[in-house]
Write an enzyme that holds these catalytic residues in place. Structure first.
Site, mmCIF file in Angstrom:
data_model
loop_
_atom_site.group_PDB
_atom_site.id
_atom_site.type_symbol
_atom_site.label_atom_id
_atom_site.label_comp_id
_atom_site.label_asym_id
_atom_site.label_seq_id
_atom_site.Cartn_x
_atom_site.Cartn_y
_atom_site.Cartn_z
ATOM 1 N N SER A 119 7.754 4.324 -19.772
ATOM 2 C CA SER A 119 8.958 4.990 -19.318
ATOM 3 C C SER A 119 9.018 6.333 -20.229
ATOM 4 O O SER A 119 9.670 7.284 -19.972
ATOM 5 C CB SER A 119 10.283 4.399 -19.772
ATOM 6 O OG SER A 119 10.565 3.184 -18.914
ATOM 7 N N HIS A 140 4.925 6.220 -12.789
ATOM 8 C CA HIS A 140 6.244 5.845 -13.214
ATOM 9 C C HIS A 140 7.455 5.443 -12.179
ATOM 10 O O HIS A 140 7.748 6.379 -11.766
ATOM 11 C CB HIS A 140 6.861 6.765 -14.407
ATOM 12 C CG HIS A 140 8.147 6.484 -14.916
ATOM 13 N ND1 HIS A 140 9.387 7.221 -15.461
ATOM 14 C CD2 HIS A 140 8.631 5.158 -15.295
ATOM 15 C CE1 HIS A 140 10.119 6.511 -15.792
ATOM 16 N NE2 HIS A 140 9.842 5.192 -15.815
ATOM 17 N N GLU A 152 7.332 9.011 -10.753
ATOM 18 C CA GLU A 152 6.892 10.287 -11.463
ATOM 19 C C GLU A 152 5.195 10.168 -11.795
ATOM 20 O O GLU A 152 5.038 8.862 -12.318
ATOM 21 C CB GLU A 152 7.676 10.506 -13.012
ATOM 22 C CG GLU A 152 9.102 10.685 -12.699
ATOM 23 C CD GLU A 152 9.868 11.047 -14.326
ATOM 24 O OE1 GLU A 152 10.386 11.966 -14.516
ATOM 25 O OE2 GLU A 152 9.636 10.105 -15.096
ATOM 26 N N ASN A 190 13.831 10.341 -17.692
ATOM 27 C CA ASN A 190 14.462 9.545 -18.749
ATOM 28 C C ASN A 190 14.751 10.613 -20.123
ATOM 29 O O ASN A 190 15.225 10.193 -21.142
ATOM 30 C CB ASN A 190 13.483 8.467 -19.321
ATOM 31 C CG ASN A 190 13.527 7.106 -18.388
ATOM 32 O OD1 ASN A 190 14.685 7.205 -17.910
ATOM 33 N ND2 ASN A 190 12.549 6.556 -18.161
HETATM 34 P P1 NAD Z 1 10.663 -6.725 -18.607
HETATM 35 O O1 NAD Z 1 11.055 -7.021 -20.071
HETATM 36 O O2 NAD Z 1 11.375 -7.113 -17.531
HETATM 37 O O3 NAD Z 1 9.295 -7.216 -18.557
HETATM 38 C C1 NAD Z 1 7.950 -7.096 -19.314
HETATM 39 C C2 NAD Z 1 7.075 -8.335 -19.067
HETATM 40 O O4 NAD Z 1 5.911 -7.774 -19.712
HETATM 41 C C3 NAD Z 1 7.489 -9.736 -19.060
HETATM 42 O O5 NAD Z 1 7.390 -10.155 -18.051
HETATM 43 C C4 NAD Z 1 6.676 -9.974 -20.452
HETATM 44 O O6 NAD Z 1 6.234 -11.219 -20.576
HETATM 45 C C5 NAD Z 1 5.488 -9.076 -20.033
HETATM 46 N N1 NAD Z 1 4.527 -8.955 -21.074
HETATM 47 C C6 NAD Z 1 4.758 -8.673 -22.384
HETATM 48 N N2 NAD Z 1 3.655 -8.548 -23.017
HETATM 49 C C7 NAD Z 1 2.561 -8.860 -22.364
HETATM 50 C C8 NAD Z 1 1.141 -8.945 -22.157
HETATM 51 N N3 NAD Z 1 0.592 -9.018 -23.332
HETATM 52 N N4 NAD Z 1 0.283 -8.859 -21.367
HETATM 53 C C9 NAD Z 1 0.919 -9.196 -20.006
HETATM 54 N N5 NAD Z 1 2.440 -9.255 -19.941
HETATM 55 C C10 NAD Z 1 3.069 -9.024 -21.055
HETATM 56 O O7 NAD Z 1 10.382 -5.254 -18.679
HETATM 57 P P2 NAD Z 1 10.561 -4.015 -17.479
HETATM 58 O O8 NAD Z 1 11.975 -3.672 -17.411
HETATM 59 O O9 NAD Z 1 9.847 -4.411 -16.190
HETATM 60 O O10 NAD Z 1 9.535 -3.074 -17.916
HETATM 61 C C11 NAD Z 1 8.207 -2.964 -17.911
HETATM 62 C C12 NAD Z 1 7.558 -1.413 -18.254
HETATM 63 O O11 NAD Z 1 8.513 -0.663 -17.173
HETATM 64 C C13 NAD Z 1 8.095 -0.567 -19.412
HETATM 65 O O12 NAD Z 1 7.003 -0.052 -19.785
HETATM 66 C C14 NAD Z 1 9.357 0.119 -19.139
HETATM 67 O O13 NAD Z 1 9.566 1.282 -19.951
HETATM 68 C C15 NAD Z 1 8.887 0.557 -17.785
HETATM 69 N N6 NAD Z 1 9.899 0.899 -16.912
HETATM 70 C C16 NAD Z 1 11.402 0.206 -17.158
HETATM 71 C C17 NAD Z 1 12.375 0.502 -16.183
HETATM 72 C C18 NAD Z 1 13.631 0.070 -16.307
HETATM 73 O O14 NAD Z 1 14.733 0.375 -15.726
HETATM 74 N N7 NAD Z 1 13.700 -1.355 -17.092
HETATM 75 C C19 NAD Z 1 12.174 1.641 -15.288
HETATM 76 C C20 NAD Z 1 11.070 2.316 -15.278
HETATM 77 C C21 NAD Z 1 9.853 1.821 -15.930
#
Ligand code: NAD
Length: 291
Positions: A119, A140, A152, A190
Site C-alpha cells: 500500500s 496495488h 494502481e 493512500n
Molecule cells: P492481512 O493481515 O489480512 O494478511 C497478511 C497475510 O500475510 C497473513 O495471512 C500472514 O500470515 C501473511 N504473511 C505474513 N508473513 C508472511 C511470510 N513471511 N510469508 C508468507 N505469508 C506471510 O493483511 P492484508 O490486509 O491482506 O494486507 C496485505 C498487503 O496488502 C499489505 O502489503 C497491505 O498494505 C496491502 N493492502 C492492504 C489493503 C487493506 O485495505 N487491508 C488494501 C490494499 C493493499
C-alpha cells in the site's frame, strides 16, 4: 509474455481477494502463506466470498466451480518454478517483504514477473531486494478486491515496458481499471486517504467527537459510504499505522505523524475487524464503539 499461472503470497484479506478475481478471470492460482494451513484458509475465504457472489446473482454456479478448481494452496517453494506472475500480498512490513523475496527469487523462472500489493512501500527499494528489478512492479489492488474497481500500477525505476504491459493486461483481464502512479510513498489513493483517516483518529484523540459522531459526520456530512474509523478497522489498524509511518519517514513532514491513539490500538493488538476489535468491537451481533 503470456501470464497463465499466478502465485499469491500472503493469504490474508488482500491475498484471498486477488486470488478470487484472478481465478474467476481464468488464471490458475497458487496460494502461499507462512504455512500450508494458512494458505488453505485463504482458499476457504475465497470459497465463502464466491458463495456470497453466487447468492447475490453476480456469478453463475459454473463460474464458481471453475474458479475453485483453479485454486491450489501449498507450502512448497518448488511450486514457484511453475509460475508466470507472483504477487506478494503479505503483511505491510518491509523486512517481511524482503525476506519473502529472498526466499522466492531462487525458485522463480528467470522470465517470471514479481509484483507487490504494498500500500505504501517504495517499489524501487523492494525491487532492489530482488534479482529482477526490471521484472518487478507494484500492482496495488483495493479492498475488498472483488468489489473495488481500481488498481494502481506503480513502476520502479528499473521496471521494463514489457513488465508494465503484462501487468496492464493482467489487471484488465481481472476486470479492473488501472491508473498509473509514480513511485512515491503511499502512491495516490493512500496518500490522500490515510492522512484523512489519521486526522479522524486525532479528532477522536483530542475529544472533538466520539467514534460514532466522527463516523456519522463523514457519512452524512461528506457522503462517504463508510465513516473513517469504520474504514480504518476495515483496512486493518496495523496496515494504517505502517502506511502513516512510510509517509512520515518518506516525506519527512510532521503533518504525517501517526496519531498516538492509532499506535496504542496497534500495540494492544486491536487491529480492527480482522482481530474483532478496533475502533469498534465486533464480537457481538452489531459493532459497538470502543470509545
Ligand atoms: P492481512 O493481515 O489480512 O494478511 C497478511 C497475510 O500475510 C497473513 O495471512 C500472514 O500470515 C501473511 N504473511 C505474513 N508473513 C508472511 C511470510 N513471511 N510469508 C508468507 N505469508 C506471510 O493483511 P492484508 O490486509 O491482506 O494486507 C496485505 C498487503 O496488502 C499489505 O502489503 C497491505 O498494505 C496491502 N493492502 C492492504 C489493503 C487493506 O485495505 N487491508 C488494501 C490494499 C493493499
Amino acid at each position: 509474455m503470456e501470464i497463465r499461472k499466478v502465485g499469491v503470497v500472503g493469504a490474508g484479506q488482500m491475498g484471498a481477494g486477488i486470488a478470487h478475481v484472478a481465478a474467476l478471470a481464468g488464471y490458475d492460482v497458487t496460494m502461499f502463506d507462512v504455512s500450508a494451513e494458512r494458505a488453505e484458509a485463504g482458499i476457504a475465504k475465497v470459497a465463502a466470498n464466491l458463495d456470497r457472489q453466487l447468492q447475490s446473482g453476480k456469478i453463475e454456479a459454473e463460474a464458481k466451480a471453475a474458479a475453485l478448481d483453479r485454486l491450489t494452496a501449498t507450502a512448497d517453494a518448488a511450486a514457484y518454478g511453475d509460475l508466470d506472475l507472483v504477487i506478494e500480498a503479505a503483511t505491510e512490513d518491509e523486512a517481511v517483504k524482503r525476506k519473502i523475496f529472498a526466499g522466492i527469487c531462487p525458485a522463480l523462472r528467470s522470465d517470471a514477473i514479481l509484483a507487490t500489493n504494498t500500500s505504501s512501500i517504495s517499489i524501487t527499494r523492494l525491487a532492489a531486494a530482488t534479482d529482477r528489478p526490471e521484472r518487478f512492479i507494484g500492482i496495488h489492488f483495493m479492498n475488498p478486491v472483488p468489489v473495488m474497481k481500481l488498481v494502481e500500477l506503480v513502476r520502479g525505476i528499473a521496471t521494463e515496458d514489457e513488465t508494465f504491459e503484462a501487468a496492464k493486461r493482467f489487471v484488465s483481464a481481472a476486470g479492473k481499471t488501472f491508473i498509473v502512479s509514480e513511485d512515491f510513498p503511499a502512491f495516490i489513493v493512500n496518500r490522500i486517504l490515510l492522512p484523512m483517516i489519521n486526522e479522524a483518529i486525532y479528532t477522536l484523540y483530542e475529544g472533538v467527537g466520539s467514534v460514532e459522531s466522527i463516523d456519522t459526520s463523514m457519512r452524512l456530512g461528506a457522503n462517504h459510504p463508510m465513516g473513517p474509523l469504520q474504514l480504518a478497522d476495515f483496512i486493518g489498524l496495523d496496515t494504517c499505522l505502517s502506511i502513516m509511518q512510510v509517509l512520515h519517514d518518506g516525506l519527512a513532514d510532521s503533518k504525517y505523524r501517526p496519531c498516538p491513539l492509532l499506535v496504542k490500538y496497534v500495540e494492544a493488538g486491536w487491529l480492527g475487524r480482522k482481530t474483532k476489535r478496533g475502533f469498534y468491537d465486533y464480537r457481538g451481533e452489531t459493532p459497538v464503539p470502543t470509545r
